[in-house]
Design a protein around this motif. Structure first.
Motif, PDB file in Angstrom:
ATOM      1  N   ARG A  45     -24.568 -14.911 -31.544  1.00  0.00           N
ATOM      2  CA  ARG A  45     -25.029 -15.476 -30.274  1.00  0.00           C
ATOM      3  C   ARG A  45     -25.790 -16.775 -30.548  1.00  0.00           C
ATOM      4  O   ARG A  45     -26.024 -17.156 -31.694  1.00  0.00           O
ATOM      5  CB  ARG A  45     -25.932 -14.483 -29.546  1.00  0.00           C
ATOM      6  N   GLY A  46     -26.224 -17.411 -29.495  1.00  0.00           N
ATOM      7  CA  GLY A  46     -27.025 -18.621 -29.638  1.00  0.00           C
ATOM      8  C   GLY A  46     -26.188 -19.872 -29.465  1.00  0.00           C
ATOM      9  O   GLY A  46     -24.967 -19.836 -29.262  1.00  0.00           O
ATOM     10  N   GLU A  47     -26.867 -21.006 -29.525  1.00  0.00           N
ATOM     11  CA  GLU A  47     -26.202 -22.291 -29.343  1.00  0.00           C
ATOM     12  C   GLU A  47     -25.226 -22.550 -30.480  1.00  0.00           C
ATOM     13  O   GLU A  47     -25.567 -22.386 -31.650  1.00  0.00           O
ATOM     14  CB  GLU A  47     -27.241 -23.414 -29.300  1.00  0.00           C
ATOM     15  N   PRO A  48     -24.006 -22.980 -30.153  1.00  0.00           N
ATOM     16  CA  PRO A  48     -23.049 -23.270 -31.228  1.00  0.00           C
ATOM     17  C   PRO A  48     -23.461 -24.494 -32.033  1.00  0.00           C
ATOM     18  O   PRO A  48     -24.093 -25.426 -31.507  1.00  0.00           O
ATOM     19  CB  PRO A  48     -21.740 -23.530 -30.472  1.00  0.00           C
ATOM     20  N   GLU A  49     -23.131 -24.487 -33.298  1.00  0.00           N
ATOM     21  CA  GLU A  49     -23.427 -25.615 -34.172  1.00  0.00           C
ATOM     22  C   GLU A  49     -22.668 -26.855 -33.692  1.00  0.00           C
ATOM     23  O   GLU A  49     -21.464 -26.791 -33.450  1.00  0.00           O
ATOM     24  CB  GLU A  49     -23.005 -25.264 -35.597  1.00  0.00           C
ATOM     25  N   PRO A  50     -23.350 -27.994 -33.545  1.00  0.00           N
ATOM     26  CA  PRO A  50     -22.652 -29.208 -33.092  1.00  0.00           C
ATOM     27  C   PRO A  50     -21.577 -29.622 -34.089  1.00  0.00           C
ATOM     28  O   PRO A  50     -21.727 -29.469 -35.307  1.00  0.00           O
ATOM     29  CB  PRO A  50     -23.766 -30.262 -33.023  1.00  0.00           C
ATOM     30  N   ILE A  51     -20.487 -30.151 -33.565  1.00  0.00           N
ATOM     31  CA  ILE A  51     -19.395 -30.643 -34.401  1.00  0.00           C
ATOM     32  C   ILE A  51     -18.706 -31.763 -33.636  1.00  0.00           C
ATOM     33  O   ILE A  51     -18.793 -31.831 -32.398  1.00  0.00           O
ATOM     34  CB  ILE A  51     -18.421 -29.497 -34.769  1.00  0.00           C
ATOM     35  N   HIS A  52     -18.032 -32.638 -34.334  1.00  0.00           N
ATOM     36  CA  HIS A  52     -17.450 -33.829 -33.703  1.00  0.00           C
ATOM     37  C   HIS A  52     -16.486 -33.466 -32.571  1.00  0.00           C
ATOM     38  O   HIS A  52     -16.543 -34.059 -31.484  1.00  0.00           O
ATOM     39  CB  HIS A  52     -16.733 -34.680 -34.749  1.00  0.00           C
ATOM     40  N   GLU A  53     -15.597 -32.500 -32.822  1.00  0.00           N
ATOM     41  CA  GLU A  53     -14.611 -32.145 -31.802  1.00  0.00           C
ATOM     42  C   GLU A  53     -14.187 -30.687 -31.960  1.00  0.00           C
ATOM     43  O   GLU A  53     -13.971 -30.206 -33.071  1.00  0.00           O
ATOM     44  CB  GLU A  53     -13.363 -33.029 -31.926  1.00  0.00           C
ATOM     45  N   PHE A 287     -20.136  -9.481 -43.052  1.00  0.00           N
ATOM     46  CA  PHE A 287     -21.286 -10.398 -43.081  1.00  0.00           C
ATOM     47  C   PHE A 287     -20.882 -11.863 -43.013  1.00  0.00           C
ATOM     48  O   PHE A 287     -21.642 -12.704 -42.518  1.00  0.00           O
ATOM     49  CB  PHE A 287     -22.128 -10.154 -44.341  1.00  0.00           C
ATOM     50  N   PHE A 288     -19.703 -12.215 -43.492  1.00  0.00           N
ATOM     51  CA  PHE A 288     -19.336 -13.622 -43.679  1.00  0.00           C
ATOM     52  C   PHE A 288     -19.323 -14.401 -42.370  1.00  0.00           C
ATOM     53  O   PHE A 288     -19.680 -15.585 -42.348  1.00  0.00           O
ATOM     54  CB  PHE A 288     -17.949 -13.696 -44.340  1.00  0.00           C
ATOM     55  N   THR A 289     -18.933 -13.796 -41.303  1.00  0.00           N
ATOM     56  CA  THR A 289     -18.807 -14.516 -40.030  1.00  0.00           C
ATOM     57  C   THR A 289     -20.093 -14.512 -39.207  1.00  0.00           C
ATOM     58  O   THR A 289     -20.145 -15.166 -38.160  1.00  0.00           O
ATOM     59  CB  THR A 289     -17.682 -13.898 -39.178  1.00  0.00           C
ATOM     60  N   GLU A 290     -21.109 -13.815 -39.682  1.00  0.00           N
ATOM     61  CA  GLU A 290     -22.329 -13.641 -38.882  1.00  0.00           C
ATOM     62  C   GLU A 290     -23.343 -14.751 -39.169  1.00  0.00           C
ATOM     63  O   GLU A 290     -24.412 -14.520 -39.742  1.00  0.00           O
ATOM     64  CB  GLU A 290     -22.932 -12.263 -39.130  1.00  0.00           C
ATOM     65  N   ILE A 291     -23.000 -15.950 -38.760  1.00  0.00           N
ATOM     66  CA  ILE A 291     -23.873 -17.112 -38.957  1.00  0.00           C
ATOM     67  C   ILE A 291     -25.229 -16.861 -38.288  1.00  0.00           C
ATOM     68  O   ILE A 291     -25.309 -16.461 -37.127  1.00  0.00           O
ATOM     69  CB  ILE A 291     -23.227 -18.379 -38.367  1.00  0.00           C
ATOM     70  N   GLY A 292     -26.304 -17.065 -39.038  1.00  0.00           N
ATOM     71  CA  GLY A 292     -27.645 -16.897 -38.499  1.00  0.00           C
ATOM     72  C   GLY A 292     -28.174 -15.480 -38.535  1.00  0.00           C
ATOM     73  O   GLY A 292     -29.309 -15.237 -38.103  1.00  0.00           O
ATOM     74  N   THR A 293     -27.384 -14.541 -39.066  1.00  0.00           N
ATOM     75  CA  THR A 293     -27.808 -13.145 -39.111  1.00  0.00           C
ATOM     76  C   THR A 293     -28.233 -12.719 -40.506  1.00  0.00           C
ATOM     77  O   THR A 293     -29.264 -12.071 -40.690  1.00  0.00           O
ATOM     78  CB  THR A 293     -26.681 -12.227 -38.603  1.00  0.00           C
ATOM     79  N   PHE A 294     -27.415 -13.046 -41.501  1.00  0.00           N
ATOM     80  CA  PHE A 294     -27.698 -12.694 -42.894  1.00  0.00           C
ATOM     81  C   PHE A 294     -27.965 -13.963 -43.698  1.00  0.00           C
ATOM     82  O   PHE A 294     -27.239 -14.959 -43.553  1.00  0.00           O
ATOM     83  CB  PHE A 294     -26.491 -11.993 -43.538  1.00  0.00           C
TER      84      PHE A 294
END
Length: 314
Positions: A45-53, A287-294
């Motif tokens: 959850r949370g704000e997605p990481e900014p990226i160019h496109e 765990f690999f896909t859980e950005i900001g969790t682990f």
């Protein structure tokens, strides 16, 4: 909670405790519809990481249009491309579920990431999900310029069932069309069918996935016992892994699939492939896909991104 949680780090221990609320019963007891609903709730959850496109599109395939999502880290065209196949036992999962990790990989690697929304089992059993993935790779190799990517510099990334699909696509590229892939990242991939290795028994009760879940997912995907001997369905069934692209295998210490994935890496190395395996202690499958969790997620995603950058950008 299971005995396996005693080997978890604090981040993973907290998540394992919360799973009893999110995942009241194992996936194989929940069934397809409820498992898909739970999987949707498990994504970061949370704000997605900014990226160019970020751009959604579709590409043609033998089974119809295949949805994809493209992540471009910078404005330059003709960047190399990492094609991502999500996990979920071929049964659950979506583009949204891996959105956070695809953004992170693209930004950290400097490569375009293309996430593939292949058709799911059991409605679409093997080989339909694989065909969607193969068709996506073939399209990007032949017509990548239409999407602003360099179709001569392709890497594959897949987690869990997506790791199975990535390995199978690599075998297809080697055996059928002689497409030259640069590399693959296989994250706790499902590469062999129910081999009783130590981790299969030690972590039979999870967290997150159990061995009974793994068998249920295989049952959703495969049509019959004959598929278990088909290397495009079960990559470890291949007589040889020689000629596959350089490979990074990432595993979680607390995972029933850990030892089979590491055995696949060892076979790759024995067959002359530039292959390595990295095990992340204290964490479990997913765990690999859980950005900001682990905390381990950040390290593993950074390792994968470096591997892609070093393989695809030179």
């Amino acid at each position: 909670m299971t005995a396996a949680t005693g080997r978890l780090d604090p981040d993973a221990m907290a998540v394992a405790r919360s799973l009893s609320r999110i995942l009241p019963r194992p996936f194989h007891e929940l069934g397809v519809a409820d498992s898909r609903a739970v999987a949707a709730d498990l994504r970061p959850r949370g704000e997605p990481e900014p990226i160019h496109e970020v751009r959604d599109s579709e590409i043609p395939g033998r089974n119809g249009l295949v949805p994809i999502r493209l992540y471009r880290p910078q404005g330059a065209v003709e960047l190399p491309v990492a094609i991502y196949f999500h996990g979920g036992g071929w049964t659950v999962g979506s583009l949204d579920g891996v959105d956070a990790v695809c953004r992170a990989i693209a930004n950290r690697s400097g490569c375009v990431v293309v996430s593939v929304d292949y058709r799911l089992a059991p409605e679409h059993k093997y080989p339909t999900p694989l065909h969607d993935c193969v068709d996506a790779v073939a399209h990007l190799a032949l017509r990548g310029a239409e999407l602003g990517v360099d179709g001569t510099r392709i890497g594959l990334v897949g987690d869990s069932a997506g790791g199975n699909l990535a390995a199978a696509v690599a075998l297809w590229a080697r055996d059928t069309v002689l497409l030259k892939l640069r590399c693959q990242v296989l994250v706790y991939p499902a590469t062999e069918f129910a081999v009783d290795r130590p981790s299969w028994s030690e972590h039979a009760d999870g967290p997150l996935i159990t061995t009974a879940d793994v068998m249920w997912f295989w049952g959703n995907y495969l049509r019959d016992e004959g598929d278990r001997r088909d290397p495009f369905a079960v990559p470890a069934a291949a007589a040889s892994l020689a000629g596959l692209p350089r490979t990074l295998v990432i595993t979680a210490a607390v995972d029933p699939l850990r030892d089979s994935a590491e055995a696949f890496a060892a076979r790759l190395l024995a067959d002359g492939v530039d292959a390595s395996a990295s095990r992340y202690d204290g964490v479990f499958h997913g765990f690999f896909t859980e950005i900001g969790t682990f905390r381990a997620t950040d390290a593993a995603v950074s390792e994968a991104a470096r591997f892609l950058r070093n393989s695809l950008l030179p």
